[in-house]
Design a protein around this motif. Structure first.
Motif, PDB file in Angstrom:
ATOM      1  N   MET A   1       0.840  -1.178   0.000  1.00 41.81           N
ATOM      2  CA  MET A   1       0.000   0.000   0.000  1.00 41.81           C
ATOM      3  C   MET A   1       0.888   1.245   0.000  1.00 41.81           C
ATOM      4  O   MET A   1       1.847   1.333   0.746  1.00 41.81           O
ATOM      5  CB  MET A   1      -0.902  -0.013   1.231  1.00 41.81           C
ATOM      6  N   HIS A   2       0.543   2.220  -0.822  1.00 39.94           N
ATOM      7  CA  HIS A   2       1.306   3.456  -0.938  1.00 39.94           C
ATOM      8  C   HIS A   2       0.757   4.508   0.025  1.00 39.94           C
ATOM      9  O   HIS A   2      -0.440   4.597   0.245  1.00 39.94           O
ATOM     10  CB  HIS A   2       1.222   4.013  -2.367  1.00 39.94           C
ATOM     11  N   SER A   3       1.678   5.287   0.569  1.00 40.27           N
ATOM     12  CA  SER A   3       1.234   6.395   1.418  1.00 40.27           C
ATOM     13  C   SER A   3       0.748   7.549   0.538  1.00 40.27           C
ATOM     14  O   SER A   3       1.082   7.634  -0.634  1.00 40.27           O
ATOM     15  CB  SER A   3       2.373   6.864   2.327  1.00 40.27           C
ATOM     16  N   ALA A   4      -0.026   8.414   1.117  1.00 44.81           N
ATOM     17  CA  ALA A   4      -0.573   9.556   0.375  1.00 44.81           C
ATOM     18  C   ALA A   4       0.536  10.530  -0.008  1.00 44.81           C
ATOM     19  O   ALA A   4       1.549  10.640   0.669  1.00 44.81           O
ATOM     20  CB  ALA A   4      -1.629  10.262   1.213  1.00 44.81           C
ATOM     21  N   LYS A   5       0.349  11.209  -1.100  1.00 44.66           N
ATOM     22  CA  LYS A   5       1.302  12.230  -1.579  1.00 44.66           C
ATOM     23  C   LYS A   5       0.660  13.590  -1.432  1.00 44.66           C
ATOM     24  O   LYS A   5      -0.435  13.830  -1.908  1.00 44.66           O
ATOM     25  CB  LYS A   5       1.626  11.964  -3.055  1.00 44.66           C
ATOM     26  N   ARG A   6       1.343  14.499  -0.751  1.00 47.14           N
ATOM     27  CA  ARG A   6       0.841  15.855  -0.589  1.00 47.14           C
ATOM     28  C   ARG A   6       1.122  16.643  -1.866  1.00 47.14           C
ATOM     29  O   ARG A   6       2.225  16.617  -2.409  1.00 47.14           O
ATOM     30  CB  ARG A   6       1.512  16.543   0.588  1.00 47.14           C
ATOM     31  N   VAL A   7       0.115  17.350  -2.360  1.00 48.43           N
ATOM     32  CA  VAL A   7       0.237  18.181  -3.557  1.00 48.43           C
ATOM     33  C   VAL A   7       0.079  19.628  -3.131  1.00 48.43           C
ATOM     34  O   VAL A   7      -0.923  19.998  -2.514  1.00 48.43           O
ATOM     35  CB  VAL A   7      -0.849  17.817  -4.602  1.00 48.43           C
ATOM     36  N   ASN A   8       1.063  20.449  -3.459  1.00 47.83           N
ATOM     37  CA  ASN A   8       1.001  21.863  -3.106  1.00 47.83           C
ATOM     38  C   ASN A   8       0.037  22.613  -4.018  1.00 47.83           C
ATOM     39  O   ASN A   8      -0.004  22.372  -5.217  1.00 47.83           O
ATOM     40  CB  ASN A   8       2.386  22.502  -3.209  1.00 47.83           C
ATOM     41  N   ILE A   9      -0.704  23.527  -3.449  1.00 50.70           N
ATOM     42  CA  ILE A   9      -1.570  24.420  -4.207  1.00 50.70           C
ATOM     43  C   ILE A   9      -0.798  25.724  -4.341  1.00 50.70           C
ATOM     44  O   ILE A   9      -0.415  26.327  -3.338  1.00 50.70           O
ATOM     45  CB  ILE A   9      -2.911  24.667  -3.479  1.00 50.70           C
ATOM     46  N   VAL A  10      -0.551  26.161  -5.586  1.00 49.98           N
ATOM     47  CA  VAL A  10       0.317  27.313  -5.820  1.00 49.98           C
ATOM     48  C   VAL A  10      -0.321  28.298  -6.796  1.00 49.98           C
ATOM     49  O   VAL A  10      -1.301  27.980  -7.456  1.00 49.98           O
ATOM     50  CB  VAL A  10       1.699  26.880  -6.367  1.00 49.98           C
ATOM     51  N   SER A  11       0.275  29.467  -6.891  1.00 48.34           N
ATOM     52  CA  SER A  11      -0.062  30.428  -7.925  1.00 48.34           C
ATOM     53  C   SER A  11       1.211  31.174  -8.297  1.00 48.34           C
ATOM     54  O   SER A  11       2.150  31.238  -7.511  1.00 48.34           O
ATOM     55  CB  SER A  11      -1.141  31.415  -7.456  1.00 48.34           C
ATOM     56  N   VAL A  12       1.244  31.705  -9.487  1.00 46.50           N
ATOM     57  CA  VAL A  12       2.385  32.479  -9.948  1.00 46.50           C
ATOM     58  C   VAL A  12       1.974  33.941  -9.913  1.00 46.50           C
ATOM     59  O   VAL A  12       0.909  34.313 -10.409  1.00 46.50           O
ATOM     60  CB  VAL A  12       2.791  32.073 -11.384  1.00 46.50           C
ATOM     61  N   LYS A  13       2.811  34.775  -9.315  1.00 45.54           N
ATOM     62  CA  LYS A  13       2.498  36.199  -9.202  1.00 45.54           C
ATOM     63  C   LYS A  13       3.685  37.026  -9.668  1.00 45.54           C
ATOM     64  O   LYS A  13       4.833  36.650  -9.479  1.00 45.54           O
ATOM     65  CB  LYS A  13       2.184  36.563  -7.751  1.00 45.54           C
TER      66      LYS A  13
END
Length: 145
Positions: A1-13
């Motif tokens: 079983m694989h552990s969860a992967k955190r995905v960053n929420i980003v924006s370019v400014k």
């Protein structure tokens, strides 16, 4: 079983670092571009690859230095140029500290790569200006794209 992967929420400014006054309001020619870039760059001692973004009326909206190179070279990647260009038309520029604005094979190659990238992204590449000691060359006027 694989552990969860955190995905960053980003924006370019875009972050305004400073500003300068441009009396002409619009860029109408390579000469106008040259004068604005010359004022922005001053007397640099190495190559700087600079991008000017323009609105639909050819009024400059921002200028950014994409890369600072060595005395006679600047490595430029299209993705760095396009960061500020997505919503604009652009004019690129770099000085030749040697004083001779004659385009090198590398200058021509990056111009061709940028023109292809701009076409793919529907961004208008208006020109690529090379600044020398007291003159400049417009790669668009010379027919390089």
């Amino acid at each position: 079983m694989h552990s969860a992967k955190r995905v960053n929420i980003v924006s370019v400014k875009l972050v305004k670092e400073s500003s300068m006054l441009y009396k002409q309001r619009r860029v109408r020619s390579p000469q106008d571009s040259y004068e604005l870039f010359r004022e922005y760059l001053g007397d640099v001692d190495r190559e700087h690859f600079v991008v000017m973004c323009l609105d639909t009326k050819n009024q400059p909206t921002n200028i950014s230095t994409v890369h600072v190179g060595s005395l006679n070279a600047s490595i430029v990647h299209p993705r760095e140029v396009m960061k500020t260009a997505i919503l604009s038309s652009i004019i690129c520029c770099h000085p030749h500290p040697s004083g001779d604005p004659t385009p090198s094979p590398e200058d021509i190659e990056i111009t061709e790569r940028l023109a292809a990238a701009c076409k793919l992204l529907s961004i208008e590449l208006l020109d690529h200006i090379i600044i020398g000691e007291d003159k400049f060359i417009s790669l668009k006027e010379k027919g390089y794209f």
